[in-house]
Structures are given as structure tokens and as C-alpha cells.
Scaffold this motif. Structure first.
Motif, PDB file in Angstrom:
ATOM      1  N   LEU A 196      15.434 -10.913  15.528  1.00 29.09           N
ATOM      2  CA  LEU A 196      15.073  -9.534  15.230  1.00 29.09           C
ATOM      3  C   LEU A 196      14.752  -9.421  13.741  1.00 29.09           C
ATOM      4  O   LEU A 196      15.609  -9.662  12.888  1.00 29.09           O
ATOM      5  N   ALA A 197      13.492  -9.090  13.440  1.00 32.85           N
ATOM      6  CA  ALA A 197      13.049  -8.887  12.056  1.00 32.85           C
ATOM      7  C   ALA A 197      13.039  -7.395  11.777  1.00 32.85           C
ATOM      8  O   ALA A 197      12.325  -6.640  12.443  1.00 32.85           O
ATOM      9  N   SER A 198      13.834  -6.976  10.790  1.00 32.04           N
ATOM     10  CA  SER A 198      13.926  -5.554  10.436  1.00 32.04           C
ATOM     11  C   SER A 198      13.500  -5.368   8.995  1.00 32.04           C
ATOM     12  O   SER A 198      13.890  -6.148   8.114  1.00 32.04           O
ATOM     13  N   LEU A 199      12.693  -4.320   8.768  1.00 31.29           N
ATOM     14  CA  LEU A 199      12.192  -4.030   7.432  1.00 31.29           C
ATOM     15  C   LEU A 199      12.471  -2.568   7.084  1.00 31.29           C
ATOM     16  O   LEU A 199      12.293  -1.678   7.920  1.00 31.29           O
ATOM     17  N   ARG A 200      12.928  -2.347   5.867  1.00 31.84           N
ATOM     18  CA  ARG A 200      12.941  -1.005   5.275  1.00 31.84           C
ATOM     19  C   ARG A 200      11.864  -0.992   4.195  1.00 31.84           C
ATOM     20  O   ARG A 200      11.755  -1.950   3.422  1.00 31.84           O
ATOM     21  N   TYR A 201      11.089   0.086   4.149  1.00 34.75           N
ATOM     22  CA  TYR A 201      10.010   0.116   3.177  1.00 34.75           C
ATOM     23  C   TYR A 201      10.041   1.432   2.394  1.00 34.75           C
ATOM     24  O   TYR A 201      10.567   2.449   2.862  1.00 34.75           O
ATOM     25  N   ARG A 202       9.453   1.349   1.223  1.00 35.61           N
ATOM     26  CA  ARG A 202       9.317   2.522   0.351  1.00 35.61           C
ATOM     27  C   ARG A 202       7.896   2.515  -0.206  1.00 35.61           C
ATOM     28  O   ARG A 202       7.502   1.564  -0.880  1.00 35.61           O
ATOM     29  N   VAL A 203       7.147   3.582   0.114  1.00 36.63           N
ATOM     30  CA  VAL A 203       5.733   3.641  -0.251  1.00 36.63           C
ATOM     31  C   VAL A 203       5.544   4.693  -1.340  1.00 36.63           C
ATOM     32  O   VAL A 203       5.802   5.881  -1.118  1.00 36.63           O
ATOM     33  N   PRO A 204       5.113   4.278  -2.549  1.00 35.76           N
ATOM     34  CA  PRO A 204       4.810   5.282  -3.590  1.00 35.76           C
ATOM     35  C   PRO A 204       3.553   6.066  -3.207  1.00 35.76           C
ATOM     36  O   PRO A 204       2.536   5.486  -2.822  1.00 35.76           O
ATOM     37  N   MET A 205       3.609   7.388  -3.308  1.00 32.86           N
ATOM     38  CA  MET A 205       2.510   8.246  -2.845  1.00 32.86           C
ATOM     39  C   MET A 205       1.751   8.916  -3.984  1.00 32.86           C
ATOM     40  O   MET A 205       1.078   9.917  -3.788  1.00 32.86           O
ATOM     41  N   GLY A 206       1.865   8.378  -5.195  1.00 32.18           N
ATOM     42  CA  GLY A 206       1.093   8.934  -6.305  1.00 32.18           C
ATOM     43  C   GLY A 206       1.938   9.831  -7.196  1.00 32.18           C
ATOM     44  O   GLY A 206       3.096  10.150  -6.905  1.00 32.18           O
ATOM     45  N   THR A 207       1.322  10.269  -8.281  1.00 30.20           N
ATOM     46  CA  THR A 207       2.020  11.077  -9.274  1.00 30.20           C
ATOM     47  C   THR A 207       2.466  12.404  -8.678  1.00 30.20           C
ATOM     48  O   THR A 207       1.678  13.129  -8.079  1.00 30.20           O
ATOM     49  N   GLY A 208       3.757  12.683  -8.871  1.00 31.89           N
ATOM     50  CA  GLY A 208       4.295  13.955  -8.420  1.00 31.89           C
ATOM     51  C   GLY A 208       4.675  14.012  -6.966  1.00 31.89           C
ATOM     52  O   GLY A 208       5.367  14.940  -6.539  1.00 31.89           O
ATOM     53  N   ALA A 209       4.223  13.085  -6.154  1.00 32.28           N
ATOM     54  CA  ALA A 209       4.534  13.092  -4.726  1.00 32.28           C
ATOM     55  C   ALA A 209       5.778  12.245  -4.468  1.00 32.28           C
ATOM     56  O   ALA A 209       6.002  11.227  -5.133  1.00 32.28           O
ATOM     57  N   LYS A 210       6.568  12.675  -3.519  1.00 27.86           N
ATOM     58  CA  LYS A 210       7.777  11.950  -3.171  1.00 27.86           C
ATOM     59  C   LYS A 210       7.426  10.704  -2.375  1.00 27.86           C
ATOM     60  O   LYS A 210       6.580  10.734  -1.478  1.00 27.86           O
TER      61      LYS A 210
END
Length: 1010
Positions: A792-806
Motif C-alpha cells: 500500500l503506497a500512501s501519499l500526503r501532498y501539499r500544493v502551493p496555490m499562489g500568492t495569498g491563496a491557502k
């Protein structure tokens, strides 16, 4: 043979069995001989001939030994024996018929090959992990294998290294590889370099075969992610060695997938051409969570034999698709009243919840991964298997799931969750510090003979399970009947880290006894001394010892506190034995268990259950109090305030590290805590959800918000903005994981931050996943997947959405399946690999006739030479001879005289009678000579005087002209008298003295000549 051998002028010089490691010093000896002989001409001139030569020889020998010591001498021994180690391939790739033929061949070869007394034979099996079946041993006439471990992989390289490690250093070594040459782990060509360096030739016996009729299911490809209601396409790849036909069927979690709607059959008949054949099968997905697909190929059967296929083990493949949807929460409880308020609150918060009892809980990691969070609501650890406990931990750490444990009388420490894998994932310590008002519990265990198969293993497992159910501050002891009678294997003591008592468990002998009385007396004495608030004993036995007296059992009942006894009767010999055990338990207030054949696995659970009777009372119930905020900022308490009171909880301790305690109880201990554990998160609430201790909470206005915020924080994150597509591609022992990141509109996303973990089938090869971006929105990672089973391969990811965006956070998972090992992918042998190894080491291929194998042939072998330093012995010997040299020169020892004295001392006692006889003979001969010279009529008195060289009384009287002088016996004549002796007497005396002087002179000359 003492020929001089110069192996390396600068390194070593061998003279027969003696080797000089620093031979340069030997060149000084000839010059020193000349100097010593020249100096000896003057310094030894005053000594006798023999002494002079002895002194010179001693001096030369001392110098020779000193020079030899500096040359670092060693005693060399050249080996004469031959050791043969056979490496036998027992992996699944070798057909069983060929393996049996190979074993027969080697037995016959060992028996037929000529050998010497010191020659040896050993056996190591080739599989996933090599096992030494037999060390190289003399006198062995056959080779047989025993336990071989897992045979689903072939590691010839590791087996070769192991065989070199066990090779005896005092014999010439040869390795014989009996294998098909197909390796799935390691590299034999790399490992063979060690054999080359050691000069060990490798002989080979290739196990040749070829499957002319075979169908192999290469893979089943399914999308890693899907949505509810989609139609996904499964791709099946079949590889055939010749044209054939068969039935293809697919199953999912709900049953067979109907591939042929027009008929009643669920499978479809497929025709296969030679080579790879690909079939696409559309399948609808109707529910959320992981869906397991299993594809199977069944060949046609004619006359009971499969057509076109030989090995059926490689006709199956697995795949898993994770179907996304709204996040789901699983609540596991045994009493719905415990969780009714909580489930209602979560439903109000928009969170779908599913509730099950422990017997319907997920059984493995894949099933658990169908949920984004799991809540354990007042359930004891005894209702879960060991595998479930391990997978719950991995569900959080590797799978990124959320885990919540709620308090209750059967939860946390009170539910025996301490020292489990789940406890490691929790943000609190389930073994809190000792409190004065919390008395310790004391458990005494008696382990009697377990007369059944694997009885020893069961006894050790049982004791270990009971110890694990106790806290580190509890007390326990183990006693049994040993060689010295009844006694403690581990006396009653505080457990601590439990390592000491577990070592004692491994030393249990499970002795048999005839009477319970000494056993119970030992238990009673130990338990009475223990300072504990609760005391309990467990006895496991076959029940045949004699029943103890009630008077002895009364001492258990009347102890302060009372000591109860639970009995576990196993492998009993009859009803009478069982009744004796029941009587002990009933009389002392304990419980009685009778284990029937086939129920042995229940014994550890019984011991765990009984251990809870003495567990420290971690439950705290009392006056109501309001939990205290710790003041630490946490998103789980955003907008929450004014907590209602509670009246009870389970004691816990601070975890430390990254764990955050958010609420404390009235004694400053953690009441609620949270933390990040691996890819997942976990929360502990030491009170309950409102059924017993927090009864006012369900009516609290923020109850739903409180639990919704905590559950959302712990859940695996999801979003509707970003799409992650994971595609695993398995190649050999490795898997390439491809991740494509994009928005819902199809825009590719770069600079995504991934955290990944890979959960292996058995948990022994869990590892981190590292991804690198190889193109816009495309990421790749590679990892080993050598075991058969589901990864089982599990990934947590975090995507930057640009200036000011969460930034957007989420998680994604994919399963990698290997339903069968690569052993079943091989269709023919790889004899070419073995031939390369043979050529590199100078080996041969064994002949087809086992009688001609000649395993101990000495041609081409390197016989090792062992050396033992003897310079210290030589140095000590030179010191001793130096003292002799000094004694001869300075003390002036007369060596010939010493020799004669020693000879006389050695011969005096032995030849005493012979010497006396010689003296008598000499005396008689002297008398006869005197008589012959003086005449036959000589008076006796005159004869006696003449014999003594004395004058008679008449001769003295005549000489003086007076009377004869009478002398007593033994008196001799004076000098004046001697002068007046007759002429004949004087002549005899002078002749005797002259003879004595001449004899003395000859003796001295003889001594000097010696």
C-alpha cells in the motif's frame, strides 16, 4: 621434506615446517659465527677440551636463537583435508521432479566418491533466505535437508557468501552449486568474486528444464483511483508459449464480475496466441473505498490434464482501485449506547459514520484504508488479533489515516492497550507514573508440564501474553518445577521494562511434578511478601499432581489481601485431573478453564484476561470537575469554550516529544492529547463520549462542533480542487510509481510537496517513498517490492496555490499487488549463469553419472597453510641457554666430572651387588698372588701382615732385638717399625703404591680425553 622455500624475500622464508616472517635478520648469523669462534680461541683456552667445545656450542646456539627470534619464526602446517559444501536450490522455480533427482544424484555421489578420513561434506539450501543444513563434517555418508524457510525467492549470491563463511579454515574448500540458475534476489556474478579471491573452485550441477506449454498471467492493470458510479477498464495480460484456449474470470469484493451478460456464465472463454495477449474488461464501481479485483485463467482440461498450461500457480493476478467519495469514519464499539450521542453529533457535522462491533472490524490494512478515520470507543485490546493491532498502527503511520481512542472502563490502560503497537501511535503514555493512592497489582504464575505438541512454545507464549497485559509498575513472578524442585524462575518483582521476566520465560523447562502442595507453598510465600493491593495466581497444568489440602488453600483465602487462584487445565489425562484443578479455583475464588483439543490458541487470551484482575486501578471516578485548557493553541479548539464537567476518566501520562496535551484532569494529568504520527494523526480523550462519565456533554451546545472539529483534524485530508493520479508499474523486484498532479480543469501542478510511505505485505519492509518531478505535473519514485502480496503506497501532498491563496492539502493511495513470486515466472533454466561462475573459479560441470563425480578430487585446490608464532618460545629458550653459557664460562663447571658423577649416581643403586662381587673377586685374586710369591708354607700371621703391608710381631722383635710388640686388632705398624720391615715386604709395599699412582694417572688422562 625440509627443503628451503623462499616464498617472498621480503615477506617470508620457510624451512620445512618453520616459517620466518622477517627473514632479513638471518643474514647476520654467518658473520656472528665467525666472530664468536675467533673470540673463543682465547676466552676458552683455560677450559678442558670437552668443556671448551660445549661452551662454544652453547654460545653459537644462543646467538642462533636470538637471531631466529628477531626473524619472527612461526610453525607452519599445510592442510591435507578437502571440504565440499553443496548449495542445493529448493526454491519454487525448480520443478519438484528435478529437485528429487538432484537430491538422489548428490547422495549417490557422496557415497561413491573416494575420500580420506579427514574429508568433509556440508549442505546449504538456496531459497529466499539460505539455511545451513549441515556444516562441513567428517564421516558423513549422506546429505539431507530439513527446514528451508520461504521458497518463494532465490538468492544464490547470499547462499554462496554463507557457504564461504562456514568453510573450515584448515581444509581445502570446494563449492558445488546444484540449481537452475534463476535468481530473483542478489547477483551471483558479483558474489562470485569472493570465491575467486579465496581460491575456492565452484563446481556446478545445472538443473535443466523448459516449460513448452505454459500460460502466465503477466499482470492485471486497474486504475489506482476512481469515483463512485464510474465504469473503469481492467486490462488483463496473458502470455502463452503456444496457441491455446481457456476461461478468464474476474471477481471483486462483492463476488464474480459478469463478463458474459448474454449467458449464465460469469467468465468468458478466450483464445490465446503465442506470446502476450491483452484483454480489456469494463467494470462499474458502485461503492466507495478500496475494491479488490482478482483475475483468474483456467486452462481447458482433457483427460484430467490441463491443455497448454503446466504451472497453475501463475494464473492469477490482483489489483486494487480506491474509489473516492465523501470521507467516511468507522466507529468500533461493543455497546451502541456508548456512541449514540457521538454518532448523532458527527452526522450533524456532515460526516458519514459507519459503526461496527469488533468481530466485524477491518481485518487488514487495505480494509482499514477504506476509512479516513477510525474511532475505538471503549473496546479492550483482547478483542483484536495481533495482526489487527499491527495494522492499526500502520494504518496511521504508513496509511495516513486518523485514529481516535475514547476512554471507558475497557479502554486505554484499563483495557490493556499498553505495550501494543497501537499504544505507540497514541499521543499519551498508557503507563502513568505511580500514585500513592494507586496500589500495585501482583500476579503469580505457575507453569506445569504441558504434555502436548508445541507445548513449550504455547507455555512461553502464554506467559509472555500475560506479562504484556500488565503495566511496568505492576508486580509479577513465574514459578515452576525444576531440577531442584519447586522454585521461582522469576521471583515476585516490579516488572519495569519487562526484559528480565521475558528472559526468564525463555528459560522455562516445564517440569513435571506429582503434588500441588510444594508448588502452592512456593507461590504463597512469594505472594505474601509482595507489597500489592491486589493479588492473583494463575496455574496452567495437565492436572495430574495430587490435590492440595484445604488447610493450605485456606491460607490463600485468609491472606491480606486474599489471593485468588485461576486454573487452566490443558491436555488432562481424565476427569479426575480436571476436577482437582476446578477445586483449587473454586475454593480460592478464582476461575477454572478446561481447554479441549483444538482450543489451545485460547490459552494466551485467558492469561491476558486473568492478568487484568491485578492491574493497577487506572480508572478514576469521583467528584465532578471541569477539564482545564493547557493554553496551547490548537485548531481543534477553535471557538470552543466553557467545557462541561466530567466525573471520571482513565489515568494517562505525558507522552512528550511532538505530542500536544490540550486538556488536563483535576490532577494535572493528560485528559485529551493529539499529535502527528508518520503520515497520519491520532487523538486520545481519556473520558467517554457521554455514556457514564461525561453525561452532561451531549446536552452541551458545542458538543457537535467539539467532536466535528477534532474528527476533521484527525481524518485523512481530501479536497475537490486537485486531482492526483497514481499509476504503479512493477518491474522485477522494483516498482515505479508515477503520480500526475493537476487541477480539476486539467492544469498540471508543479512544486507539489509529497510525503509518502510504503506498507509492505508483512510489515518488515515498510519504507519512505521519495518522488521527484520529471516533467510538468509528473512525479516518479522507485522502491523495492520483492515480496509477494499487497503493498500500500500512501501519499500526503501539499500544493502551493499562489500568492495569498491557502495551500491545498490532501492524500492519495494506491495498491501494488504481487499475487505470486517471480519464481513462477521462469519458464526455463538459466544454466548459462552457472557456467559463467564455473569458468571464473576454475570449476567443472559434474558428469551425468554420479559414480564419476569424485567430489573430493584434489586437483586445482588451494590447500591452506596455517602458522602459529613461536618467537616467544624461541626467546625463552635462548635465555635459558644463555644462563648455561654463563655458568660454563664463569663458574668453571667441570662437565666431564659432572657427567661421571651423574653416571655413578644413576648406576650406584642399580649395580651395588655387582660392585660388591667385583671387590670380593679382586680381594681373592690379590691373596692368591701373594701366596704364590711367598711360598706355600707361609704362616697365617705372616700372610695376614703381608696382605696389609705390615710386619709380624716376630719380625719386629728380630729387628729390635727385643720381644715382639703386641698390637690390637686393626692397629698397624709405626713408621719406625715400617722402616725395619723385611726387604720382601718393603718391595711388595712399593710395588702396590706404584701401581696405585699409575692407575690414578691413567684415570686423569682418560677424563681429560673425554
Amino acid at each position: 621434506m625440509n627443503a628451503l622455500v623462499m616464498t617472498n624475500t621480503l615477506a617470508a622464508l620457510s624451512v620445512g615446517p618453520i616459517q620466518f616472517d622477517n627473514p632479513g635478520w638471518l643474514w647476520f648469523f654467518p658473520g656472528l659465527v665467525v666472530v664468536i669462534v675467533w673470540l673463543a680461541r682465547r676466552s676458552l683456552s683455560g677450559l678442558g677440551t670437552v668443556t671448551r667445545w660445549v661452551a662454544l656450542a652453547a654460545r653459537l646456539l644462543v646467538v642462533a636463537l636470538l637471531v631466529g627470534t628477531l626473524a619472527e619464526p612461526s610453525w607452519r602446517k599445510v592442510a591435507k583435508d578437502v571440504a565440499v559444501t553443496v548449495l542445493l536450490d529448493v526454491s519454487d522455480s525448480v520443478p519438484q521432479a528435478r529437485l528429487k533427482q538432484a537430491e538422489t544424484y548428490m547422495r549417490e555421489a557422496v557415497a561413491a566418491s573416494p575420500r580420506k578420513d579427514g574429508d568433509r561434506i556440508g549442505l546449504v539450501t538456496i531459497s529466499r533466505i539460505p539455511f545451513v543444513q549441515q556444516l562441513p563434517t567428517t564421516g558423513v555418508t549422506s546429505i539431507d535437508r530439513g527446514f528451508t524457510g520461504k521458497t518463494d525467492a532465490t538468492d544464490i549470491a547470499a547462499t554462496l557468501k554463507l557457504s564461504l563463511g562456514i568453510a573450515p579454515p584448515d581444509a581445502a574448500n570446494r563449492i558445488v552449486i546444484v540449481s537452475d540458475g534463476n535468481e530473483t534476489i542478489g547477483s551471483l556474478l558479483v558474489a562470485v568474486a569472493a570465491a575467486q579471491a579465496a581460491g575456492v573452485p565452484v563446481w556446478i550441477l545445472p538443473l535443466q528444464y523448459k516449460y513448452d506449454s505454459e500460460v502466465l498471467m503477466e499482470r492485471l492493470v486497474a486504475p489506482g483511483m476512481a469515483r463512485v458510479g464510474e465504469n473503469i477498464s481492467l486490462k488483463v495480460v496473458l502470455n502463452a508459449t503456444e496457441p491455446t484456449a481457456g476461461l478468464l474470470s474476474i471477481r471483486d469484493d462483492s463476488g464474480p464480475v459478469d463478463l458474459d451478460p448474454e449467458t449464465s456464465a460469469t467468465g468468458i472463454r478466450v483464445k490465446l496466441e503465442k506470446g502476450p495477449n491483452t484483454f480489456a474488461v469494463p467494470v462499474p464501481v458502485l461503492y466507495r473505498g478500496p475494491i479488490k479485483f482478482e483475475a483468474t485463467y483456467e486452462p481447458d482440461v482433457v483427460n484430467g490434464r490441463p491443455v497448454g498450461d503446466t504451472r497453475l500457480e501463475n494464473n492469477k493476478q490482483l489489483a486494487v482501485t480506491f474509489v473516492s467519495g465523501e470521507g467516511r469514519i468507522l466507529v468500533i464499539s461493543e455497546d451502541k449506547a456508548e456512541t449514540s450521542a457521538l454518532i448523532k453529533a458527527l452526522g450533524q457535522g456532515g460526516l458519514p459514520v459507519e459503526e461496527v462491533s469488533t468481530d466485524r472490524a477491518p481485518k487488514d490494512l487495505v480494509e482499514m484504508n477504506a476509512f479516513d478515520a477510525i474511532i475505538l470507543a471503549n473496546v479492550p485490546r483482547t478483542l483484536f488479533s495481533e495482526n489487527q493491532l499491527i495494522d492499526l498502527q500502520r494504518y496511521v503511520r504508513e496509511g495516513g489515516g486518523g485514529l481516535v481512542m475514547l476512554g471507558g472502563k475497557d479502554s486505554l490502560g484499563a483495557g490493556i492497550w499498553m505495550d501494543t503497537p497501537v499504544a505507540e501511535a497514541l499521543p499519551v503514555d498508557l503507563n502513568p507514573p505511580q500514585k500513592q493512592e494507586m496500589p500495585k497489582g501482583c500476579l503469580g504464575m505457575w507453569v506445569h508440564s504441558v504434555e502436548m505438541p508445541d507445548g513449550r512454545f504455547l507455555g512461553q507464549k502464554t506467559c509472555t501474553a500475560a506479562v504484556d497485559a500488565l503495566a511496568r509498575l505492576d508486580m509479577a513472578g513465574i514459578a515452576e518445577w525444576g531440577p531442584g524442585g519447586a522454585g521461582w524462575v522469576f521471583p515476585i518483582a516490579e516488572l519495569g521494562d519487562k526484559s528480565a521476566i521475558k528472559r526468564a520465560i525463555n528459560r522455562l523447562t516445564f517440569g513435571d511434578m506429582s503434588d500441588w502442595t510444594p508448588a502452592l507453598q512456593v507461590l504463597l510465600a512469594g505472594m505474601e511478601k509482595a507489597n500489592a493491593g491486589q493479588k492473583h495466581c494463575i496455574l496452567i497444568s495437565d492436572g495430574d499432581p495430587q490435590r492440595p489440602s484445604d488447610a493450605l488453600l485456606d491460607k490463600f483465602k485468609n491472606a491480606k489481601p486474599p489471593i485468588s487462584i485461576t486454573t487452566v487445565a490443558i491436555a488432562c489425562h481424565g476427569i479426575q485431573d480436571q476436577s482437582a484443578m476446578e477445586h483449587i479455583a473454586k475454593y480460592t475464588g478464582g476461575r477454572s478453564y478446561i481447554i479441549k483439543p483444538g482450543q489451545e490458541n485460547k490459552v494466551p487470551e485467558i492469561f491476558i484476561k486473568e492478568a487484568t484482575m491485578v492491574h493497577r486501578p487506572l480508572i478514576r471516578e469521583g467528584p465532578a470537575f471541569t477539564p482545564k485548557f493547557t493554553g496551547l493553541s490548537s485548531e481543534t479548539f477553535a471557538g470552543i469554550g466553557g467545557l462541561p464537567p466530567i466525573v471520571g476518566y482513565i489515568r494517562t501520562g505525558e507522552r512528550g516529544g511532538l505530542a500536544m496535551t490540550t486538556l488536563k484532569n483535576d490532577e494535572g494529568e493528560p485528559l485529551m492529547a493529539q499529535w502527528q504520527y508518520g503520515l497520519g494523526r491520532s487523538i486520545v480523550f481519556a473520558s467517554d463520549a457521554g455514556a457514564r462519565w461525561a453525561t452532561t456533554w451531549p446536552a452541551w451546545g458545542q458538543y457537535a462542533a467539539f467532536w466535528a472539529q477534532h474528527i476533521r483534524w484527525v481524518m485523512r485530508p481530501s479536497n475537490s480542487v486537485v486531482t492526483m493520479r497514481m499509476t504503479p508499474e512493477t518491474k522485477g523486484d522494483e516498482t515505479l510509481l508515477i503520480v500526475e498532479a493537476m487541477t480539476r480543469d486539467g492544469e498540471r501542478l508543479s512544486f507539489v510537496n509529497f510525503q509518502g510511505r510504503l506498507a509492505s505485505p508483512d510489515g518488515t519492509q515498510d519504507q519512505d517513498i521519495t518522488l521527484r518531478e520529471i516533467g510538468p505535473g509528473r512525479y516518479e519514485g522507485r522502491f523495492r517490492t520483492a515480496q509477494s502480496g499487497t503493498y500500500l503506497a500512501s501519499l500526503r501532498y501539499r500544493v502551493p496555490m499562489g500568492t495569498g491563496a491557502k495551500a491545498v492539502e490532501g492524500s492519495v493511495a494506491a495498491a501494488i499487488n504481487r499475487p505470486f513470486s517471480d519464481e513462477y515466472r521462469t519458464l526455463k533454466d538459466n544454466a548459462a549463469l552457472l557456467e559463467q561462475v564455473r569458468d571464473k573459479t576454475g570449476g567443472i560441470t559434474l558428469p551425468g553419472d554420479s559414480a564419476k563425480a569424485d567430489l573430493w578430487n584434489r586437483e586445482g585446490l588451494r590447500f591452506p597453510v596455517s602458522s602459529k608464532p613461536i618467537w616467544l618460545f624461541v626467546a625463552v629458550l635462548s635465555i635459558g641457554l644463555f644462563l648455561v653459557d654463563v655458568a660454563v664460562r664463569r663458574v668453571r663447571i667441570d662437565i666431564p666430572a659432572m657427567y661421571m658423577a651423574a653416571r655413578r649416581a644413576m648406576g650406584r643403586g642399580k649395580d651395588k651387588k655387582v660392585e660388591m662381587a667385583s671387590l670380593r673377586a679382586a680381594k681373592d685374586k690379590a691373596k692368591e698372588s701373594i701366596v704364590q710369591r711367598s711360598g706355600p708354607n707361609m704362616p697365617a700371621e705372616t700372610y695376614a701382615a703381608t696382605a696389609k703391608f705390615e710386619a709380624t710381631s716376630e719380625e719386629l722383635k728380630a729387628a729390635k732385638g727385643g720381644p715382639a710388640v703386641e698390637r690390637g686388632a686393626g692397629e698397624s705398624a709405626s713408621k719406625g717399625e715400617e722402616a725395619k720391615l723385611p726387604k720382601t715386604v718393603k718391595q711388595d709395599v712399593e710395588a702396590g703404591m706404584s701401581a696405585l699412582l699409575k692407575a690414578k694417572k691413567r684415570a686423569r688422562e682418560d677424563i681429560e680425553d673425554r
